[in-house]
Design a protein around this motif. Structure first.
Motif, PDB file in Angstrom:
ATOM      1  N   SER A 252       0.829  -1.205   0.000  1.00 19.71           N
ATOM      2  CA  SER A 252       0.000   0.000   0.000  1.00 19.71           C
ATOM      3  C   SER A 252       0.860   1.249   0.000  1.00 19.71           C
ATOM      4  O   SER A 252       0.526   2.256  -0.649  1.00 19.71           O
ATOM      5  CB  SER A 252      -0.938  -0.005   1.217  1.00 19.71           C
ATOM      6  OG  SER A 252      -1.850  -1.081   1.156  1.00 19.71           O
ATOM      7  N   GLY A 257      -1.372  -1.345  -3.078  1.00 21.80           N
ATOM      8  CA  GLY A 257      -2.239  -1.989  -2.116  1.00 21.80           C
ATOM      9  C   GLY A 257      -3.668  -1.493  -2.215  1.00 21.80           C
ATOM     10  O   GLY A 257      -4.204  -1.315  -3.310  1.00 21.80           O
ATOM     11  N   SER A 267      -2.146   2.013   3.566  1.00 20.79           N
ATOM     12  CA  SER A 267      -2.502   3.107   2.664  1.00 20.79           C
ATOM     13  C   SER A 267      -2.671   4.416   3.419  1.00 20.79           C
ATOM     14  O   SER A 267      -2.415   5.495   2.877  1.00 20.79           O
ATOM     15  CB  SER A 267      -3.782   2.758   1.899  1.00 20.79           C
ATOM     16  OG  SER A 267      -4.863   2.553   2.786  1.00 20.79           O
TER      17      SER A 267
END
Length: 316
Positions: A252, A257, A267
């Motif tokens: 991420s 991701g 993220s």
């Protein structure tokens, strides 16, 4: 009197046998294991109940106001009491986003490890029990798989998929793709461990007795040998869940991701990294602390299980 004799002769319940086991005895004496399990259960409960606990829904655009972007936590100047951990660059409540992101990270980690275990256990059982050419072929496949880094395989596969089918489709299938890539890339860890246990178990008398009475090989493998190889599986699974969560966070962070609209802890860290030097440190630091805490307690639980289930360390 007869009722008392029946009570005395009755076999102990499963709970009583568990209370008398070395596992429970060790757990009640290990404060680190107790604290780690309590923290992990707290993570899991908060993630599971995120829709009920979170004051805002980070997936609902109607509850997101860009004017609230980069608000500091409640202990900083200029904070809004409605956002006690502040907001991210999109104006989402960070506390709500962390709850939902933890649920995403745990889901990916647990499902990826379930896939690893399914593939690894089946392949390891057949390789160890069959032996010969089948064993050699399967283990050479495992060696080839282990020669490639999980991150390298994941980056190549996810990047090719995203370039071939487009970003929009990838964002819709991001969770499934991460589970498949991380799960398939790590099955040799289980396969090699199970194979080693099966090689030792299949030489014992109970396996010979099962063959003599005519039981088929699949039943012997799954009903008799597999239960005796569960100890290393539990240890590997605990560590592998932490590794899968770290792998997802790393992917991420690299942009391969979960999408920004469905944030995971990784993220979240990635989305806030570009703002950390402009003063909005909380967007990256707070999710980072949450991720480190989750991985730490899982590794501590894995270390404890490894020590408890290691017969060489059993003291009686």
């Amino acid at each position: 009197m007869s009722e008392q004799l029946q009570t005395m002769d009755a076999p102990p319940s499963a709970w009583q046998r568990f209370r008398d086991s070395h596992l429970w005895h060790s757990f009640t004496r290990d404060r680190v294991a107790q604290l780690s399990l309590a923290i992990f259960v707290t993570y899991a409960v908060l993630a599971l109940l995120a829709p009920l606990i979170a004051p805002y829904d980070p997936y609902d655009p109607a509850q997101i106001d860009i004017l609230n972007a980069e608000m500091p936590p409640s202990w900083e100047e200029g904070a809004d009491p409605a956002f006690w951990l502040g907001t991210d660059a999109q104006g989402r409540d960070l506390w709500s986003t962390i709850l939902y992101g933890t649920r995403v990270s745990l889901t990916i980690g647990l499902c990826a490890v379930a896939l690893q275990a399914l593939l690894g256990i089946i392949i390891g059982l057949f390789a160890g029990y069959s032996g010969g050419r089948i064993d050699s072929l399967l283990m050479r496949c495992a060696d080839v798989q282990l020669s490639f880094s999980t991150m390298m395989v994941a980056i190549v596969v996810l990047a090719v998929f995203q370039a071939t089918f487009g970003t929009e489709l990838y964002q819709n299938l991001a969770m499934l793709m991460l589970i498949l890539v991380i799960g398939i890339a790590e099955w040799p860890q289980y396969a090699r461990t199970i194979r080693a246990s099966v090689l030792a178990e299949k030489k014992k008398e109970y396996v010979d007795a099962a063959r003599v009475i005519g039981l088929r090989s699949p039943r012997i493998m799954f009903r008799h040998i597999l239960p005796n190889t569960l100890s290393p599986i539990l240890v590997i699974s605990t560590v592998q869940v932490a590794n899968a969560i770290i792998a997802e966070a790393s992917l991420s962070f690299l942009g391969l991701g979960m999408p920004v609209s469905q944030p995971s802890l990784g993220s979240l860290i990635s989305s806030g990294f570009e703002y950390i030097f402009s003063g909005s440190w909380w967007i990256t630091v707070i999710p980072g602390v949450v991720l480190v805490g989750l991985v730490l307690v899982m590794n501590l639980l894995g270390d404890w299980l490894r020590d408890v289930l290691n017969p060489k360390l059993y003291k009686g």
